[in-house]
Structures are given as structure tokens and as C-alpha cells.
Design a protein around this motif. Structure first.
Motif, PDB file in Angstrom:
ATOM      1  N   LEU A   7     -34.857  14.370  85.841  1.00  0.00           N
ATOM      2  CA  LEU A   7     -34.675  12.891  86.036  1.00  0.00           C
ATOM      3  C   LEU A   7     -35.506  12.291  86.893  1.00  0.00           C
ATOM      4  N   THR A  38     -23.955  12.049  95.014  1.00  0.00           N
ATOM      5  CA  THR A  38     -23.724  11.061  94.133  1.00  0.00           C
ATOM      6  C   THR A  38     -22.079  10.835  94.280  1.00  0.00           C
ATOM      7  N   ARG A  79     -34.624  11.743  89.981  1.00  0.00           N
ATOM      8  CA  ARG A  79     -33.646  10.637  90.623  1.00  0.00           C
ATOM      9  C   ARG A  79     -33.098  11.383  92.042  1.00  0.00           C
TER      10      ARG A  79
END
Length: 260
Positions: A102, A110, A104
Motif C-alpha cells: 500500500l 491506525t 501507506r
């Protein structure tokens, strides 16, 4: 010695690995500089230039391939020691699975619905420990009952980590059980019991740890047997089968509760 930790997220992964490595060199006292949230080459370039000037060792955890490649090329051109903790494994996984990452940053931290559910469950367990918060007992997923030192609190917290809202209530012969417990579905109720001899040893250890005499009413085996008999009466009234924790760890008791 100077170590630079650079990441496009918090940098905690590299920090932990670096600290674990440095434990092998207790005589060294290196300077460790951390540069989190570096997300562009424009931000990365001056940091790398400073690292060259200080002859630092650089540790990176970039998930962005562009940043990782730029840092690697810069280090090679400037004879800078660089350890990339992310790219090699990302590359292997991509080659093995054909799946692109990803890219990310910060996914390790998260905050999502599951995180909030866990925090809420832990807050509930603390607020409803040892007979507290009886006014909101109906909101509990489980209510654990037992005499003192039958592992009610640790089991409650372990189950809270599994996202269950758990309350625990001590059973005391001279303190009648609150009526609210009898109104709960028996599926929500869990009883914990233990052998008198084992409970005596647990309580004696507890007293010693508190700097108190290990021989008193709390640790008297006759008094303990009366407490356990009272608990057995309560379990019968509630129509629940107690779990014997004499030879069970907290994890084993919690697993049995989850199984039920």
C-alpha cells in the motif's frame, strides 16, 4: 557514534530495533536522533546531508519506495552507512505474492473501531472492578463472581483485552449479593472457585507481600472454607457451574470462559 533514525511515520519500528541492538553494546553511549514523518525528498535531503557531515549511521523505515530508493542512492554516492529495515522484506513479499504494498505510512498505529472497542472494554473492567459500578452492571457482557483472590481481576482484564466488557464482584458471607445480579441472564454470569488450601497459600503470599502477618482471619483455612461454602450457595441460587481455578492459569480460565 551518532545514529539517525528516519521514517515516513513515527519511526517506532526502527527505534525498537536500534535499541535492542544497542543493548548488546552496553559500553557504548551513542547519540540517537529521530526524524519522524519525513514524507518528501525535499524534507529528506537536508537530513541526509547532516548525516554525512556527522558521519552518522542511518536507519530507515520508509514504506514509500521513492524515498527508500533515494536514500539508498544518496548513501552509496556519499559513502554513508545506511540500514533499510523495510524495503528488503517488502520486495521479497511483492516478488513472492505478486502483490504491491500500500505504501501507506503509520499503519501500525491506525486507530480504528476495534481499537476503541478494546479501550472501552478495559475502561469498563477498571470501573467495574471488585464490586464497583453496580449501577451500570446491566451493560456488562460478563459478570465474574468469587471470593477474594480467585483471580477475578486478572481474568476480567484478560477478557477485556478480547473486547469484552467484564465486571467482577467479590462474594462475602457478611455482605449480601446485590439484587441486580439476580436479574441478569445466567449466560452472563461466571463463578470462580478454588481449593481452600490453594487459596490459603495465595492469601498468605499476598499478606507477606504487603508486609503484614500471613496468619490472620483472612488466611485461616476454616474461615476460607466458610467463604467458599457461601460462594457455592450463591452459584446454586444463580444456577451457574463455577470454574475451578486451583490448577488453572489466568489464560486457561479466560479461554474456558470464552469456550462456554
Amino acid at each position: 557514534m551518532i545514529i539517525y533514525i528516519i521514517s515516513d511515520a513515527v519511526g517506532e519500528t526502527a527505534q525498537q530495533v536500534v535499541q535492542a541492538t544497542l543493548l548488546q553494546y552496553p559500553q557504548l553511549k551513542p547519540v540517537v536522533r529521530t526524524y519522524p514523518f519525513v514524507t518528501t525528498v525535499a524534507e529528506l535531503a537536508p537530513i541526509m546531508q547532516d548525516a554525512v557531515a556527522e558521519k552518522a549511521v542511518v536507519a530507515t523505515t520508509f514504506v514509500a519506495a521513492k524515498l527508500a530508493a533515494w536514500a539508498t542512492n544518496f548513501a552509496q554516492q556519499n559513502e554513508l552507512q545506511l540500514i533499510d529495515y523495510m524495503s528488503p522484506l517488502l520486495q521479497v513479499i511483492t516478488e513472492q505474492t505478486g502483490t504491491a504494498p500500500l505504501e501507506r505510512p503509520g499503519m501500525l498505529h491506525t486507530i480504528n473501531a476495534d481499537y476503541f472497542k478494546k479501550v472501552a472494554a478495559l475502561d469498563f473492567a477498571v470501573a467495574h472492578d471488585d464490586g464497583q459500578g453496580l449501577q451500570s452492571l446491566a451493560k456488562a457482557d460478563l459478570v465474574i463472581l468469587g471470593v477474594s483472590r480467585t483471580s477475578k481481576t486478572p481474568v476480567s482484564l484478560y477478557l477485556a483485552d478480547q473486547r469484552l466488557k467484564v465486571a467482577n464482584i467479590p462474594l462475602l458471607p457478611d455482605n449480601p449479593l446485590v439484587a441486580a445480579v439476580y436479574q441478569l441472564p445466567k449466560e452472563k454470569l461466571v463463578g470462580l472457585t478454588i481449593s481452600p488450601q490453594r487459596l490459603q497459600k495465595v492469601r498468605q503470599t499476598r499478606m507477606t507481600a504487603m508486609g503484614l502477618t500471613a496468619d490472620n482471619y483472612y488466611t485461616d483455612v476454616t474461615a476460607i472454607e466458610k467463604e467458599l461454602a457461601y460462594a457455592t450457595e450463591i452459584f446454586a441460587k444463580l444456577q451457574i457451574t463455577p470454574i475451578d481455578t486451583t490448577e488453572r492459569s489466568v489464560e486457561e480460565t479466560a479461554a474456558l470462559i470464552m469456550q462456554r
